[in-house]
Design a protein around this motif. Structure first.
Motif, PDB file in Angstrom:
ATOM      1  N   SER A  23       9.734  -9.068   5.363  1.00  0.00           N
ATOM      2  CA  SER A  23      11.000  -8.748   6.028  1.00  0.00           C
ATOM      3  C   SER A  23      12.017  -9.812   5.656  1.00  0.00           C
ATOM      4  O   SER A  23      11.662 -10.947   5.333  1.00  0.00           O
ATOM      5  CB  SER A  23      10.832  -8.668   7.550  1.00  0.00           C
ATOM      6  OG  SER A  23      10.489  -9.925   8.078  1.00  0.00           O
ATOM      7  N   SER A  47      10.900  -1.552   0.498  1.00  0.00           N
ATOM      8  CA  SER A  47      11.393  -1.428   1.867  1.00  0.00           C
ATOM      9  C   SER A  47      10.806  -0.196   2.519  1.00  0.00           C
ATOM     10  O   SER A  47      10.722   0.866   1.903  1.00  0.00           O
ATOM     11  CB  SER A  47      12.920  -1.324   1.859  1.00  0.00           C
ATOM     12  OG  SER A  47      13.390  -1.076   3.160  1.00  0.00           O
ATOM     13  N   ASP A  49      12.205   0.645   5.428  1.00  0.00           N
ATOM     14  CA  ASP A  49      13.303   0.994   6.328  1.00  0.00           C
ATOM     15  C   ASP A  49      13.725   2.440   6.092  1.00  0.00           C
ATOM     16  O   ASP A  49      13.671   2.950   4.970  1.00  0.00           O
ATOM     17  CB  ASP A  49      14.506   0.074   6.102  1.00  0.00           C
ATOM     18  CG  ASP A  49      14.214  -1.362   6.490  1.00  0.00           C
ATOM     19  OD1 ASP A  49      13.250  -1.592   7.243  1.00  0.00           O
ATOM     20  OD2 ASP A  49      14.950  -2.260   6.028  1.00  0.00           O
ATOM     21  N   THR A  79      14.127  -4.761   7.029  1.00  0.00           N
ATOM     22  CA  THR A  79      13.562  -4.944   8.363  1.00  0.00           C
ATOM     23  C   THR A  79      12.052  -4.810   8.319  1.00  0.00           C
ATOM     24  O   THR A  79      11.323  -5.573   8.932  1.00  0.00           O
ATOM     25  CB  THR A  79      14.150  -3.911   9.342  1.00  0.00           C
ATOM     26  OG1 THR A  79      15.566  -4.050   9.336  1.00  0.00           O
ATOM     27  CG2 THR A  79      13.640  -4.113  10.738  1.00  0.00           C
ATOM     28  N   SER A  80      11.583  -3.824   7.584  1.00  0.00           N
ATOM     29  CA  SER A  80      10.160  -3.562   7.486  1.00  0.00           C
ATOM     30  C   SER A  80       9.831  -3.224   6.043  1.00  0.00           C
ATOM     31  O   SER A  80      10.317  -2.224   5.515  1.00  0.00           O
ATOM     32  CB  SER A  80       9.774  -2.396   8.404  1.00  0.00           C
ATOM     33  OG  SER A  80       8.435  -2.045   8.232  1.00  0.00           O
TER      34      SER A  80
END
Length: 90
Positions: A23, A47, A49, A79-80
């Motif tokens: 992240s 990613s 996301d 983010t993830s």
């Protein structure tokens, strides 16, 4: 940025794979981690996301005193995400 690389899996032929989570937030420092005597073949970050398909392989490697260190260069906010590092024995 945060990276966790919990698993080192031998793939054969002297190549192993580290895989884990990734992240990164905008403005955060780039992530550096040590790989011992392993040499980096490739780094892939994807990613997870929503609506994103970012994939990067920008990294640099340095060797000092028999320890290889890798820096993953950021391309954007994630983010993830997932990270895969391919290494061979040093």
């Amino acid at each position: 940025m945060a990276i966790t690389l919990p698993k080192l899996v031998p793939l054969g032929g002297g190549v192993s794979q580290l895989s884990g989570t990734y992240s990164h937030t905008v403005g955060a420092a780039e992530e550096t981690f040590a790989l011992g005597s392993h040499r980096v073949l490739d780094v892939r970050v994807s990613s997870q996301d929503s609506g994103s398909n970012l994939e990067q392989s920008k990294f640099s490697e340095s060797v000092s005193g028999g320890t290889n260190t890798v820096t993953v260069h950021r391309l954007g906010a994630v983010t993830s995400g997932r990270i895969v590092v391919l290494v061979n024995a040093g």
